[in-house]
Design a protein around this motif. Sequence first.
Motif, PDB file in Angstrom:
ATOM      1  N   LYS A   8     -42.995 -19.562  36.151  1.00  0.00           N
ATOM      2  CA  LYS A   8     -42.757 -20.478  35.033  1.00  0.00           C
ATOM      3  C   LYS A   8     -44.067 -21.117  34.568  1.00  0.00           C
ATOM      4  O   LYS A   8     -44.285 -21.296  33.376  1.00  0.00           O
ATOM      5  CB  LYS A   8     -41.763 -21.570  35.421  1.00  0.00           C
ATOM      6  N   ILE A   9     -44.926 -21.458  35.507  1.00  0.00           N
ATOM      7  CA  ILE A   9     -46.213 -22.066  35.155  1.00  0.00           C
ATOM      8  C   ILE A   9     -47.065 -21.066  34.387  1.00  0.00           C
ATOM      9  O   ILE A   9     -47.640 -21.400  33.350  1.00  0.00           O
ATOM     10  CB  ILE A   9     -46.943 -22.579  36.410  1.00  0.00           C
ATOM     11  N   SER A  10     -47.146 -19.830  34.876  1.00  0.00           N
ATOM     12  CA  SER A  10     -47.964 -18.835  34.169  1.00  0.00           C
ATOM     13  C   SER A  10     -47.365 -18.504  32.806  1.00  0.00           C
ATOM     14  O   SER A  10     -48.102 -18.312  31.831  1.00  0.00           O
ATOM     15  CB  SER A  10     -48.138 -17.571  35.017  1.00  0.00           C
ATOM     16  N   GLU A  11     -46.044 -18.466  32.704  1.00  0.00           N
ATOM     17  CA  GLU A  11     -45.399 -18.225  31.411  1.00  0.00           C
ATOM     18  C   GLU A  11     -45.678 -19.378  30.451  1.00  0.00           C
ATOM     19  O   GLU A  11     -45.949 -19.166  29.266  1.00  0.00           O
ATOM     20  CB  GLU A  11     -43.895 -18.057  31.600  1.00  0.00           C
ATOM     21  N   GLY A  12     -45.657 -20.605  30.956  1.00  0.00           N
ATOM     22  CA  GLY A  12     -45.960 -21.769  30.136  1.00  0.00           C
ATOM     23  C   GLY A  12     -47.391 -21.760  29.627  1.00  0.00           C
ATOM     24  O   GLY A  12     -47.649 -22.075  28.466  1.00  0.00           O
TER      25      GLY A  12
END
Length: 105
Positions: free
Chosen positions: A73-77
């Motif tokens: 989720k962090i990398s997608e964000g």
Amino acid sequence: MVVNHNLKGKKEAYFSNLAALEALITENKGKLKEELPLSQGLSMEDLEAYFIKLNHLDETQLSPEELNQAKQKISEGKRLKYQYHHLLQTKPYSFVAKLMGHSPI
């Protein structure tokens, strides 16, 4: 219209991703030893620092799947934020962004 819709879509996807990360934190509040001050202006950078800190603590009782989900989720964000800012800087998008009042995240 298409440009405005694309900008709105990127921004909404970013904020829904941010909300999903906050939900992951609130779901697992009892398992977390380190408390995160949940405030209204919580940014992706704050959440990333929090999960990095959690990853280094041995007392964390989050499963590896939950930590992996948070990393994704962090990398997608980060990717969504980069794409949004990149769109704001390209020529046809920057003109429409100024007209429609879009600003950097």
